[in-house]
Motif scaffolding. Structure first.
Motif, PDB file in Angstrom:
ATOM      1  N   ARG A  29     -30.637  65.631  18.798  1.00  0.00           N
ATOM      2  CA  ARG A  29     -30.552  65.379  20.237  1.00  0.00           C
ATOM      3  C   ARG A  29     -29.669  66.411  20.936  1.00  0.00           C
ATOM      4  NH1 ARG A  29     -29.490  58.863  19.595  1.00  0.00           N
ATOM      5  NH2 ARG A  29     -31.679  58.227  19.278  1.00  0.00           N
ATOM      6  N   LEU A  82     -31.769  74.018  15.590  1.00  0.00           N
ATOM      7  CA  LEU A  82     -32.516  72.798  15.875  1.00  0.00           C
ATOM      8  C   LEU A  82     -33.613  72.583  14.842  1.00  0.00           C
ATOM      9  CD1 LEU A  82     -33.485  70.419  17.608  1.00  0.00           C
ATOM     10  CD2 LEU A  82     -34.626  72.068  19.112  1.00  0.00           C
ATOM     11  N   ARG A 112     -34.153  69.350  12.375  1.00  0.00           N
ATOM     12  CA  ARG A 112     -35.420  68.615  12.363  1.00  0.00           C
ATOM     13  C   ARG A 112     -36.042  68.581  10.966  1.00  0.00           C
ATOM     14  NH1 ARG A 112     -38.055  71.238  17.879  1.00  0.00           N
ATOM     15  NH2 ARG A 112     -37.380  69.615  19.351  1.00  0.00           N
ATOM     16  N   GLU A 161     -31.487  69.785  21.002  1.00  0.00           N
ATOM     17  CA  GLU A 161     -32.617  69.740  21.934  1.00  0.00           C
ATOM     18  C   GLU A 161     -32.125  69.924  23.361  1.00  0.00           C
ATOM     19  OE1 GLU A 161     -35.905  66.913  19.644  1.00  0.00           O
ATOM     20  OE2 GLU A 161     -34.439  66.003  20.991  1.00  0.00           O
ATOM     21  N   LYS A 210     -32.615  77.486  18.709  1.00  0.00           N
ATOM     22  CA  LYS A 210     -33.894  76.977  18.179  1.00  0.00           C
ATOM     23  C   LYS A 210     -33.884  76.963  16.661  1.00  0.00           C
ATOM     24  CE  LYS A 210     -38.268  75.724  18.695  1.00  0.00           C
ATOM     25  NZ  LYS A 210     -38.824  75.838  17.340  1.00  0.00           N
TER      26      LYS A 210
END
Length: 260
Positions: free
Chosen positions: A230, A248, A252, A233, A245
């Motif tokens: 979260r 992240l 993920r 993002e 990115k």
């Protein structure tokens, strides 16, 4: 380095401890300080971190780093002087001639894991009450992230220096140490390992030697992963920076492995 205002004043302040500065060069990495220098002087070579001496987050960060240093039992380079005048607040540290850890290699990854495990043995005096709150608004159960373990908060390869002469490793850039659950730094390292092309299974195997990880509540780890997804993002939506990115994607991937 030419863009630093009041650089002569900074060098004069450093020279008050080291003697005249013969040479100085910008440090090879780091962008969260107002000045990072490698200096050579009559007293030897030193690493210098400087902040503007004005109230606010950057000065608070340096003050924490200077305060925590004496409690790190040699895990970080030794702080040899704290200097301050009307313009600058400065920490002068032992210079370590070395190279960063390559987290893509097993040796580099386990080197950082061993440092984090050593940190888990350390304790801060009770008057240093620095609770970790960075993930609170991204986590429904922030109490699972609480604890009294010293948390570096940014364990990656460039924050490790392996001394060339001795092979000894140091964890550097203690810009915002906090107190948190014992698994936090281990989980942050695991994400860095995934970003360095280790699988989530391999990353968890590497951090499994860290006591804080072994003793962690799996629900707390999963909540931390969700909070990081979260957080990143939100950050990526603001800036779309490629490195954000990549981080992240690492969170993920790991969350998908643990919670398919």
């Amino acid at each position: 380095m030419d863009t630093i205002e009041d650089l002569p004043a900074l060098l004069d302040l450093v020279a008050s401890h080291t003697g005249p500065v013969g040479r100085y060069t910008p440090a090879p990495s780091g962008n969260m300080s107002d000045a990072l220098l490698l200096v050579e002087s009559e007293a030897g070579r030193f690493f210098v971190k400087g902040m503007r001496n004005s109230p606010g987050g950057r000065l608070d960060s340096l003050d924490r780093e200077l305060t925590v240093n004496s409690h790190l039992d040699g895990i970080a380079p030794r702080l040899v002087a704290t200097l301050r005048d009307a313009t600058w607040a400065v920490g002068v540290f032992d210079y370590i001639d070395g190279a960063p850890a390559d987290l893509k290699t097993p040796d580099g990854a386990r080197c950082l894991a061993r440092l984090i495990d050593r940190v888990s043995d350390l304790r801060l005096p009770v008057e240093l009450d620095w609770p970790e709150t960075r993930w609170d608004r991204f986590c429904e159960t922030p109490e699972l992230l609480r604890g009294r373990t010293i948390c570096h908060g940014d364990p990656h390869g460039n924050n490790v220096i392996i001394e060339r002469a001795s092979g000894r490793a140091y964890l550097v850039d203690w810009a915002w140490p906090t107190l948190a659950a014992g698994f936090i730094d281990a989980a942050l390292l695991a994400n860095q390992l995934i970003c360095a092309e280790h699988s989530p299974q391999e990353a968890e195997a590497i951090v499994s030697d860290i006591r804080g990880w072994r003793n962690a509540d799996p629900k707390a780890v999963d909540a931390f992963l969700v909070a990081n997804v979260r957080m990143m993002e939100e950050r990526y939506a603001r800036t779309e920076a490629p490195w954000i990115k990549a981080v992240l994607d690492g969170w993920r991937e790991w969350l998908g492995y643990r919670m398919p």
